[in-house]
Design an enzyme around this catalytic site. Structure first.
Site, mmCIF file in Angstrom:
data_model
loop_
_atom_site.group_PDB
_atom_site.id
_atom_site.type_symbol
_atom_site.label_atom_id
_atom_site.label_comp_id
_atom_site.label_asym_id
_atom_site.label_seq_id
_atom_site.Cartn_x
_atom_site.Cartn_y
_atom_site.Cartn_z
ATOM 1 N N ASP A 88 15.510 -0.030 -58.066
ATOM 2 C CA ASP A 88 14.105 0.378 -58.175
ATOM 3 C C ASP A 88 13.424 0.288 -56.818
ATOM 4 O O ASP A 88 13.633 -0.679 -56.080
ATOM 5 C CB ASP A 88 13.367 -0.539 -59.159
ATOM 6 C CG ASP A 88 14.072 -0.635 -60.496
ATOM 7 O OD1 ASP A 88 13.878 0.266 -61.324
ATOM 8 O OD2 ASP A 88 14.828 -1.609 -60.710
ATOM 9 N N HIS A 93 23.434 -2.019 -63.205
ATOM 10 C CA HIS A 93 21.984 -2.005 -63.351
ATOM 11 C C HIS A 93 21.329 -3.044 -62.448
ATOM 12 O O HIS A 93 21.493 -4.242 -62.637
ATOM 13 C CB HIS A 93 21.633 -2.284 -64.817
ATOM 14 C CG HIS A 93 20.187 -2.189 -65.137
ATOM 15 N ND1 HIS A 93 19.475 -3.247 -65.657
ATOM 16 C CD2 HIS A 93 19.313 -1.157 -65.024
ATOM 17 C CE1 HIS A 93 18.229 -2.877 -65.867
ATOM 18 N NE2 HIS A 93 18.101 -1.617 -65.488
ATOM 19 N N GLU A 113 15.466 4.645 -58.674
ATOM 20 C CA GLU A 113 14.289 4.904 -59.501
ATOM 21 C C GLU A 113 13.026 4.793 -58.654
ATOM 22 O O GLU A 113 12.770 3.759 -58.011
ATOM 23 C CB GLU A 113 14.194 3.933 -60.671
ATOM 24 C CG GLU A 113 12.942 4.188 -61.510
ATOM 25 C CD GLU A 113 12.787 3.308 -62.726
ATOM 26 O OE1 GLU A 113 11.672 3.291 -63.293
ATOM 27 O OE2 GLU A 113 13.759 2.632 -63.101
ATOM 28 N N HIS A 130 11.741 -4.361 -59.009
ATOM 29 C CA HIS A 130 11.446 -3.674 -60.264
ATOM 30 C C HIS A 130 9.991 -3.780 -60.695
ATOM 31 O O HIS A 130 9.316 -2.778 -60.929
ATOM 32 C CB HIS A 130 12.335 -4.210 -61.394
ATOM 33 C CG HIS A 130 12.031 -3.609 -62.732
ATOM 34 N ND1 HIS A 130 11.101 -4.156 -63.594
ATOM 35 C CD2 HIS A 130 12.496 -2.489 -63.332
ATOM 36 C CE1 HIS A 130 11.033 -3.405 -64.681
ATOM 37 N NE2 HIS A 130 11.864 -2.383 -64.553
ATOM 38 N N GLU A 182 22.294 1.240 -59.838
ATOM 39 C CA GLU A 182 20.908 1.635 -60.119
ATOM 40 C C GLU A 182 19.975 0.614 -59.484
ATOM 41 O O GLU A 182 20.267 -0.589 -59.487
ATOM 42 C CB GLU A 182 20.685 1.690 -61.636
ATOM 43 C CG GLU A 182 19.335 2.224 -62.080
ATOM 44 C CD GLU A 182 18.248 1.144 -62.203
ATOM 45 O OE1 GLU A 182 17.072 1.507 -62.385
ATOM 46 O OE2 GLU A 182 18.598 -0.054 -62.123
#
Length: 256
Positions: free
Chosen positions: A38, A8, A110, A51, A36
């Site tokens: 952003d 993450h 994301e 993020h 993962e």
């Protein structure tokens, strides 16, 4: 391993999230299958990996990401908030992260947006992916359904996934309407019945964000293909690899 490990925002339990340092540390772990991250846009349209919509929490800057040019974002310190050893760690561009990870790990990217906050975000992100021929190495995910629809319109074959922390009765139908083959869901919402149903429909599910070893073990019993997203990939290793007979399966896989 069936319960694929997703780091993450990189190995963010140790290194500052969404930085090259965190991604490199994740890549050093042979059991990390996915990372993962952003993505937002700078004021001048550069896809950047961060993020929060604002800079204060993870950098020494102030204001909104969308109001800051890329040249100014590059000057920020995105590491000292985590630990002094990461002083000067910069905010990376998506291009830098793609170049680092290509051919080494799959990426859950994301699209960090809300409403019409970032016109052109999907196009800019896809441009970087396609330029490197990485369409098969990524999934584009978002809470924002409009962003997922735009991504599909621009690149019908790109894999997309909905992020949700709810349990609507018609979830499978919603995913079908969005043409999503991936679901990122808050782990407390998951159960055996839901996972079985989604798997039968060809939906890959990732549980977020799981840092407790006991919860990892419990989730692993729900479905053999559930992906587990964690800030601490080493805890995933302790649960799924450093116990017999799993460790021998892993060793055999490495030496093939």
């Amino acid at each position: 391993m069936d319960h694929l490990c997703v780091a993450h925002r990189g190995f963010s339990g140790v290194a500052p999230e969404n930085t090259i340092a965190a991604f490199k540390l994740a890549l050093e772990q042979p059991f990390v299958h996915w990372i993962e991250l952003d993505v937002q846009l700078s004021k001048d349209g550069v896809p950047v990996v961060i993020h929060d919509f604002t800079l204060e929490r993870t950098t020494n800057g102030m204001g909104r990401v969308k109001d800051t040019d890329w040249k100014d974002l590059q000057r920020l310190d995105a590491g000292s908030w985590k630990h002094e050893q990461y002083h000067g760690e910069p905010v990376p561009s998506l291009a830098q992260v793609l170049d680092l990870c290509k051919g080494r790990v799959s990426l859950n990217i994301e699209l960090k947006t809300a409403g019409d906050m970032y016109p052109g975000l999907e196009k800019a992100v896809l441009r970087e992916i396609v330029m490197r021929g990485m369409e098969g190495e990524v999934v584009l995910t978002s809470f924002e359904r409009t962003a997922l629809r735009r991504a599909k319109e621009l690149a019908p074959d790109i894999r997309t996934g909905l992020i949700i922390d709810a349990r609507p009765d018609d979830l499978a139908k919603q995913l079908e309407n969005l043409q999503c083959s991936f679901l990122s869901m808050g782990y407390p919402r998951l159960d055996r019945k839901l996972l079985k149903d989604l798997a039968s429909r060809g939906i890959t599910v990732m549980a977020w964000t799981v840092d407790d070893r006991r919860i990892m073990r419990r989730l692993s019993s729900l479905h053999p293909e559930l992906m587990i997203c964690t800030n601490w990939p080493d805890r995933w290793e302790q649960v799924f690899l450093l116990s017999k007979p799993r460790i021998w399966h892993y060793i055999r896989k490495l030496i093939r």
